[in-house]
Motif scaffolding. Structure first.
Motif, mmCIF file in Angstrom:
data_model
loop_
_atom_site.group_PDB
_atom_site.id
_atom_site.type_symbol
_atom_site.label_atom_id
_atom_site.label_comp_id
_atom_site.label_asym_id
_atom_site.label_seq_id
_atom_site.Cartn_x
_atom_site.Cartn_y
_atom_site.Cartn_z
ATOM 1 N N VAL A 105 -6.555 1.067 -12.341
ATOM 2 C CA VAL A 105 -6.019 -0.209 -11.770
ATOM 3 C C VAL A 105 -4.470 -0.481 -12.404
ATOM 4 O O VAL A 105 -3.751 -0.716 -11.575
ATOM 5 C CB VAL A 105 -6.805 -1.287 -12.304
ATOM 6 C CG1 VAL A 105 -6.326 -2.723 -11.204
ATOM 7 C CG2 VAL A 105 -8.403 -1.241 -11.945
ATOM 8 N N SER A 106 -4.188 -0.269 -13.640
ATOM 9 C CA SER A 106 -3.092 -0.412 -14.262
ATOM 10 C C SER A 106 -2.017 0.715 -13.466
ATOM 11 O O SER A 106 -0.838 0.478 -13.033
ATOM 12 C CB SER A 106 -3.156 0.101 -15.578
ATOM 13 O OG SER A 106 -3.877 -1.077 -16.401
ATOM 14 N N GLU A 107 -2.650 2.049 -13.309
ATOM 15 C CA GLU A 107 -1.939 3.181 -12.836
ATOM 16 C C GLU A 107 -1.602 2.646 -11.164
ATOM 17 O O GLU A 107 -0.403 2.893 -10.744
ATOM 18 C CB GLU A 107 -2.377 4.285 -12.819
ATOM 19 C CG GLU A 107 -2.453 4.863 -14.409
ATOM 20 C CD GLU A 107 -3.416 5.778 -14.582
ATOM 21 O OE1 GLU A 107 -3.575 6.899 -13.630
ATOM 22 O OE2 GLU A 107 -4.151 6.118 -15.581
ATOM 23 N N PHE A 108 -2.343 2.440 -10.703
ATOM 24 C CA PHE A 108 -2.293 1.722 -9.076
ATOM 25 C C PHE A 108 -1.034 0.542 -9.215
ATOM 26 O O PHE A 108 0.008 0.667 -8.245
ATOM 27 C CB PHE A 108 -3.394 1.106 -8.450
ATOM 28 C CG PHE A 108 -3.369 0.582 -7.108
ATOM 29 C CD1 PHE A 108 -3.415 1.727 -6.023
ATOM 30 C CD2 PHE A 108 -3.018 -0.384 -6.768
ATOM 31 C CE1 PHE A 108 -3.264 1.334 -4.661
ATOM 32 C CE2 PHE A 108 -2.629 -0.680 -5.405
ATOM 33 C CZ PHE A 108 -3.059 0.258 -4.550
ATOM 34 N N GLU A 122 2.456 1.875 -9.570
ATOM 35 C CA GLU A 122 2.895 2.467 -8.319
ATOM 36 C C GLU A 122 3.115 1.496 -6.964
ATOM 37 O O GLU A 122 3.659 2.318 -5.985
ATOM 38 C CB GLU A 122 1.970 3.621 -7.929
ATOM 39 C CG GLU A 122 2.090 4.807 -8.974
ATOM 40 C CD GLU A 122 1.112 5.719 -8.811
ATOM 41 O OE1 GLU A 122 0.459 5.865 -7.776
ATOM 42 O OE2 GLU A 122 0.900 6.403 -9.920
ATOM 43 N N HIS A 123 2.537 0.539 -7.063
ATOM 44 C CA HIS A 123 2.492 -0.336 -5.900
ATOM 45 C C HIS A 123 3.078 -1.840 -5.752
ATOM 46 O O HIS A 123 3.190 -2.298 -4.723
ATOM 47 C CB HIS A 123 1.250 -0.399 -5.286
ATOM 48 C CG HIS A 123 0.265 0.989 -5.047
ATOM 49 N ND1 HIS A 123 0.900 1.324 -3.539
ATOM 50 C CD2 HIS A 123 -0.192 1.747 -5.543
ATOM 51 C CE1 HIS A 123 0.083 2.809 -3.560
ATOM 52 N NE2 HIS A 123 -0.147 3.002 -4.766
ATOM 53 N N ILE A 173 10.473 -3.146 -10.916
ATOM 54 C CA ILE A 173 9.403 -2.787 -11.027
ATOM 55 C C ILE A 173 8.788 -3.208 -12.463
ATOM 56 O O ILE A 173 9.583 -2.582 -13.290
ATOM 57 C CB ILE A 173 9.434 -1.253 -10.740
ATOM 58 C CG1 ILE A 173 9.534 -0.931 -9.371
ATOM 59 C CG2 ILE A 173 7.672 -0.778 -11.055
ATOM 60 C CD1 ILE A 173 9.923 0.583 -9.043
ATOM 61 N N TYR A 174 7.815 -4.062 -12.613
ATOM 62 C CA TYR A 174 7.215 -4.479 -13.818
ATOM 63 C C TYR A 174 5.727 -3.953 -14.093
ATOM 64 O O TYR A 174 4.954 -4.837 -13.233
ATOM 65 C CB TYR A 174 7.603 -6.013 -14.267
ATOM 66 C CG TYR A 174 8.922 -6.343 -14.145
ATOM 67 C CD1 TYR A 174 9.687 -5.785 -15.159
ATOM 68 C CD2 TYR A 174 9.373 -7.333 -13.352
ATOM 69 C CE1 TYR A 174 11.073 -6.388 -15.243
ATOM 70 C CE2 TYR A 174 10.553 -7.882 -13.361
ATOM 71 C CZ TYR A 174 11.432 -7.241 -14.536
ATOM 72 O OH TYR A 174 12.677 -7.765 -14.417
ATOM 73 N N GLU A 226 0.622 -1.114 -0.040
ATOM 74 C CA GLU A 226 -0.018 0.016 0.118
ATOM 75 C C GLU A 226 0.949 1.313 0.162
ATOM 76 O O GLU A 226 0.460 2.191 -0.663
ATOM 77 C CB GLU A 226 -0.853 -0.298 1.206
ATOM 78 C CG GLU A 226 -2.158 0.867 1.123
ATOM 79 C CD GLU A 226 -2.957 0.518 -0.216
ATOM 80 O OE1 GLU A 226 -3.518 1.355 -0.698
ATOM 81 O OE2 GLU A 226 -3.275 -0.793 -0.344
ATOM 82 N N ASN A 227 1.859 1.326 0.770
ATOM 83 C CA ASN A 227 2.775 2.372 1.025
ATOM 84 C C ASN A 227 4.209 2.171 0.713
ATOM 85 O O ASN A 227 4.536 1.022 0.943
ATOM 86 C CB ASN A 227 2.654 2.963 2.271
ATOM 87 C CG ASN A 227 1.285 3.441 2.626
ATOM 88 O OD1 ASN A 227 0.721 4.090 1.998
ATOM 89 N ND2 ASN A 227 0.638 2.830 3.762
#
Ligand SMILES: *Cc1c(COP(=O)(O)O)cnc(C)c1O
Length: 376
Positions: free
Chosen positions: A343-346, A349-350, A319-320, A300-301
């Protein structure tokens, strides 16, 4: 402790003698392109993927490009695909002069969402719908997309299905193999894939005799017979050396896959034991055979800080993929903005890929989990 993201040297030691022997045979024969080793691999891969045919090609990217060419997809045509994938997926569509139509993914598998595909098609104008020719789902990280739903949509709308199975050799959807689920299955033998060569290579699978013939002709510039061209193809030929190496490795693939699955299981139970279940989201497994080309966690963070902590402590991670394709500069003319595919953007980033390669030792996995626990 050092835990690289991938270590191919350990794997090489187990097949070294065979590789050197076959390489020498090919050197002696001075027969380097297509030929008997490629034909043998084509038969082996077709059998492994439960398809009638396979056509060896120069890379996974070329497998996609060649499939689009064989499907006669070109200028102004539209192809639905995911923005959360390796660049080659959408790149190959644009290189045909066709238009990638992006559709968001599912949050648990990171694969294209059939519901979103339906919504995008429903929102198209009649003119747009006429140019819609194909769906290119990606079996991301080694887990198949929801192919029954995708196939139903494709059948209803008369669309070709091109599976980007570059990360998914041996993966299964409801007991059926990746590469046998659509009209074309595209695989990569890039060294970091589960079945990698000693350089670039790829293969296309199909069950259609007609498409098989087209693929073979377009692989050699479209000449049929040689030097007589009804179609413009390209040089998409596979090397004998790569085919021979991949054949040797194929005999080990199921064992390596089982080891990857074991490693994934171990991560999951150790995360639970460490009390990290609420913080670290592990990959979901559907009624699929997940072959774990990558083991992806979502936090989450503080994903970027976690990545740095792991690297500082000897753990390879990656990061893939950090930028979803709809936000790449080269696709700006498609007109998508940030927020278009949440959803892709999340995910971009996570999520973080952790080492999962077959030769990973139990202590290494325990160390990675420990380091994550220390960080949080
Ligand atoms: C690796 C990969 C490709 C491209 O394969 P290459 O052999 O590197 O050209 C295409 N799509 C996906 C999803 C991949 O992971």
């Amino acid at each position: 402790m050092q835990v690289p993201l991938l270590d191919l040297k350990a794997q090489y030691q187990t097949i070294r003698d065979k590789c050197i022997k076959v390489t020498q045979e090919i050197y002696e024969s001075q027969y380097f392109i297509l030929g008997p080793y490629v034909e043998q691999l084509e038969q082996e891969i077709a059998a492994y993927c439960s398809t009638k045919y396979a056509v060896g090609v120069s890379s996974g990217t070329d497998a996609l490009l060649l499939s689009l060419m064989a499907a006669e997809i070109g200028h102004g045509d539209r192809v639905i695909t995911t923005p959360y994938t390796f660049f080659a997926t959408a790149g190959s569509i644009s290189r045909r002069g066709a238009i990638p139509v992006f559709v968001d993914i599912e949050p648990d598998t990171y694969n294209i969402s059939p519901k979103e595909i339906e919504a995008v098609i429903a929102g198209m104008s009649e003119g747009e719908r006429k140019t819609l020719k194909a769906i290119m789902p990606v079996h991301l990280y080694g887990q198949c997309a929801d192919m029954d739903a995708i196939k139903n949509i494709a059948d209803e709308n008369h669309l070709v299905v091109i599976e980007d199975a570059a990360q998914a050799i041996g993966s299964e959807y409801k007991k059926r193999r990746a590469g046998s689920l659509g009209d074309f299955g595209c695989f990569s033998f890039f060294p970091s894939k589960n079945l990698g060569g000693f350089g670039d290579g790829g293969i296309v699978t199909t069950n259609s005799n007609d498409l098989y013939e087209k693929l073979k002709i377009l692989r050699v510039h479209g000449g049929h017979p040689k030097y007589y061209h009804q179609k413009i193809g390209g040089n998409f030929r596979l090397d004998a050396l790569q085919a021979a190496i991949v054949s040797i490795k194929l005999a080990h693939l199921d064992g390596w896959t089982a080891a990857r699955q074991e490693n994934a299981k171990r991560y999951k139970s150790l995360f639970k034991e460490a009390g990290l279940s609420a913080i670290v989201k592990c990959p979901a497994e559907k009624e699929n055979r997940h072959i774990y080309n990558q083991f992806i966690i979502a936090v989450e963070n503080k994903r970027d800080e976690l990545k740095q902590h792991l690297i500082d402590n000897g753990v390879g991670c990656e990061i893939y993929y950090p930028v979803p394709l709809h936000l790449q500069d080269c696709f700006a003319d498609l007109g998508y903005s940030p927020g278009a595919f949440p959803v892709s953007e999340f995910a971009a980033e996570h999520t973080l890929a952790l080492p999962v390669y077959p030769e990973l030792a139990d202590e290494q996995i325990a160390y990675v989990v420990d380091q994550i626990k220390i960080f949080f």
